[in-house]
Structure formats: structure tokens, C-alpha cells
Design a protein around this motif. Structure first.
Motif, PDB file in Angstrom:
ATOM      1  N   THR A  17      57.568  70.442   3.178  1.00 16.55           N
ATOM      2  CA  THR A  17      57.974  71.168   1.974  1.00 16.55           C
ATOM      3  C   THR A  17      58.166  70.191   0.823  1.00 16.55           C
ATOM      4  O   THR A  17      57.733  70.453  -0.301  1.00 16.55           O
ATOM      5  N   GLN A  21      56.010  70.180  -2.672  1.00 21.86           N
ATOM      6  CA  GLN A  21      56.681  70.305  -3.963  1.00 21.86           C
ATOM      7  C   GLN A  21      56.342  69.136  -4.889  1.00 21.86           C
ATOM      8  O   GLN A  21      56.107  69.331  -6.077  1.00 21.86           O
ATOM      9  N   LYS A  25      53.879  69.283  -8.572  1.00 18.73           N
ATOM     10  CA  LYS A  25      54.382  68.909  -9.901  1.00 18.73           C
ATOM     11  C   LYS A  25      53.279  68.330 -10.787  1.00 18.73           C
ATOM     12  O   LYS A  25      53.326  68.465 -11.999  1.00 18.73           O
TER      13      LYS A  25
END
Length: 74
Positions: A17, A21, A25
Motif C-alpha cells: 500500500t 501510494q 504521487k
């Protein structure tokens, strides 16, 4: 001994995870299109994933000292 499937799932959920993430970005539309539509793996995407993996896995605590003393040659 075979580990339970849920144990592996729990072990990998947090780092995976975190990596997802971090990559999301800075992921560009062009990189995503090449990967998803064209089935290519742009070098820039590889660098982003490796960098995110390094950052996310560094958050873990360092392993405890084994208690062994290194032998120095004389």
C-alpha cells in the motif's frame, strides 16, 4: 510448516500500500498508459517503484543485534 495465507496477506499489505501510494504521487498519464494499455514498463516507472520500495521498507525497525561479536583478523 506452511504458513497461513492470511499471514502473508497481512505481512505484505502495508508495504504494498505504501509503495502504491508513493508511486501514485508522481505517476504520469503517459507512464500509466504505456504500462496498462501498451504492456510496456517505462524505465522511469521502474525507478519510481524501486525508490518507493526503498522508502517504504526503510520505515521498518532495524533487526536486533544477534549478540555475536565479529572476529577481526590479526
Amino acid at each position: 510448516m506452511i504458513s497461513a495465507p492470511n499471514a502473508d496477506k497481512e505481512r505484505f499489505t502495508t508495504p504494498c500500500t505504501c509503495i502504491a501510494q508513493e508511486v501514485s504521487k508522481t505517476l504520469t498519464a503517459k507512464e500509466a498508459e504505456k504500462f496498462v494499455v501498451e504492456g510496456e514498463n517505462p524505465v522511469s516507472l521502474t525507478f519510481k517503484v524501486e525508490s518507493a520500495g526503498y522508502q517504504c521498507l526503510q520505515e521498518k525497525a532495524a533487526p536486533k543485534d544477534s549478540g555475536f561479536t565479529a572476529v577481526t583478523p590479526q
